[in-house]
Design a protein around this motif. Structure first.
Motif, short mmCIF file in Angstrom:
data_model
loop_
_atom_site.label_atom_id
_atom_site.label_comp_id
_atom_site.label_asym_id
_atom_site.label_seq_id
_atom_site.Cartn_x
_atom_site.Cartn_y
_atom_site.Cartn_z
N LEU A 49 -29.70 10.16 43.39
CA LEU A 49 -30.88 10.07 42.53
C LEU A 49 -32.12 10.59 43.23
O LEU A 49 -33.01 11.19 42.60
N ILE A 132 -27.41 9.55 35.36
CA ILE A 132 -28.38 10.08 36.31
C ILE A 132 -29.02 11.36 35.76
O ILE A 132 -30.23 11.57 35.88
N LYS A 136 -33.01 11.30 35.61
CA LYS A 136 -33.68 12.00 36.72
C LYS A 136 -34.92 12.79 36.30
O LYS A 136 -35.95 12.72 36.98
#
Length: 399
Positions: A49, A132, A136
């Motif tokens: 991440l 993610i 993100k």
């Protein structure tokens, strides 16, 4: 023997590798609903991440390894059922016959219901690569993030977001963070760490709802406060993937129920990892950890080939937050006494858990020595007295 492994995560990869290492020459097929081959999940909420780890380092095995081992991967393929009578796995792309089937289906993140705004764009969970990829782009310095849930996933997400420059508020409905998994003394160390890095932690206050019409724009708390937010991350735990097993008529009890060797209520079907529960001294146990996924999968692989050995877990866990590493050995369930030892740095130390005078677990924050010695003591069945742990000038002497 034709072996099919349903699920393509850490447990699946470990099981397939162990089957080959133990000499199984028959067909092995892995079926997973994600497009990527088996990969590590823990770095998703940490290094991946943060952008410090790429997909190439996340995957557990290179493409050539699967080919060399003669293991067939069916990726981006969703299982729709298990026909136990015919011994066939049904998917959205066809059928896969098996002699032995292993369920390594993992767990899914719990989400807030639609009535509480859990469906709104801008509300994220952290479990797989798709999660993610969705979260993100929104993690931009200066934005406001509210994290719901003060367990390890929520705390790790909060730490990453702060490192990326977001304003972070974490909300925990229980009286304190880590209420289900750690002693108050461990929670105190983790809370101090987060507050030192600028995370605002609110404990003992529930969530009324996530607000917004087109997208999440804040969180209303049960005490009436409203926290503005540009995005929300829910870290409120996971639930074992049991739907396929239930539909197939397998026994389910806090996960797919197995015997001590990993066999389900159908002798041709086995289970391992986050989705599986197995007998323990005080009932049934289900462990959500990389260590258990690997160890149980390898034990089940051996038992599928006839080893006939009970699985005896040696639990260990870890959590990376900011520049700190929390390492955990053993299980603290039912503890009635804790002993704390200071660590070398500002944010560090260890918490030693006892039940009926016996050492059962150790939490060590930035204290690898305490973790390693505690782990060896627990796995060796040794239990120094609480007084000895508290007073020891050299932990190694406890060995």
């Amino acid at each position: 023997m034709n072996i099919v492994i349903l699920g393509a995560g850490q447990a699946a990869a470990s099981m397939a590798a162990k089957l080959r290492a133990l000499g199984h020459q028959g067909p092995i097929t892995l079926i997973g609903d994600e497009a990527e081959p088996p990969y590590q999940r823990p770095p998703l909420s940490k290094a991946y991440l943060l952008g410090e780890m790429g997909l190439d380092r996340l995957t557990l095995r290179g493409a050539e390894w699967w080919t060399e081992q003669g293991i067939i991967l069916h990726l981006a393929e969703r299982a729709t059922g298990i026909d136990r009578a015919r011994r066939v796995v049904l998917t959205d792309k066809g059928e896969h016959p098996y002699d032995a089937l292993a369920l390594t289906l993992g767990a899914s993140p719990r989400r807030l219901p639609q009535t509480m705004g859990g469906h709104l764009p801008g509300v994220h969970v952290v479990r797989n690569l798709a999660d993610i990829a969705a979260a993100k782009p929104a993690l931009v310095a200066g934005r406001r993030l509210v994290v719901i849930g003060g367990g390890y996933i929520g705390l790790e997400a909060a730490a990453v977001a702060r490192k990326l420059g977001l304003h972070v508020t974490l909300v925990e409905a229980a009286p304190r963070i880590l209420g289900r998994v750690a002693a108050a003394q461990t929670a105190d160390m983790i809370r101090a760490l987060h507050r030192a890095h600028g995370v605002d932690i609110i404990e003992g206050v529930g969530i009324e709802r996530i607000t917004g019409t087109e997208a999440a724009d804040g969180v209303t708390l049960s005490d009436g406060r409203h926290l503005p937010a540009d995005l929300v991350i829910c870290g409120i735990g996971v639930a074992p993937e049991t739907a396929l097993a239930e539909a197939a008529g397998l026994a389910v009890d806090n996960g797919i129920a197995t015997d001590a060797q990993g066999r389900s209520s159908d002798p041709a079907i086995w289970a391992a990892g986050d989705c599986a529960s197995f007998p323990a001294s005080d009932g049934r146990m289900r462990l959500e950890s990389v260590g258990n996924a690997i160890d149980m999968a390898e034990a089940v692989a051996a038992n599928m080939l006839g080893a006939g050995a009970d699985y005896l877990p040696k639990p260990w866990f870890w959590s990376d937050q900011f520049d700190a590493k929390l390492q955990i050995a053993g299980l603290n369930a039912g503890y009635d006494q804790v002993v704390t030892r200071p660590g070398a740095g500002t944010h560090g130390g260890s918490v030693w858990y006892y039940r009926d005078g016996r050492l059962i677990a150790v939490d060590a924050l930035n204290d690898a020595r305490a973790y390693m010695i505690g782990k060896r003591l627990i796995e060796g069945g040794k239990s120094p007295s609480p007084e000895a742990v508290a007073e020891a000038t050299d932990l190694k002497a406890l060995m």
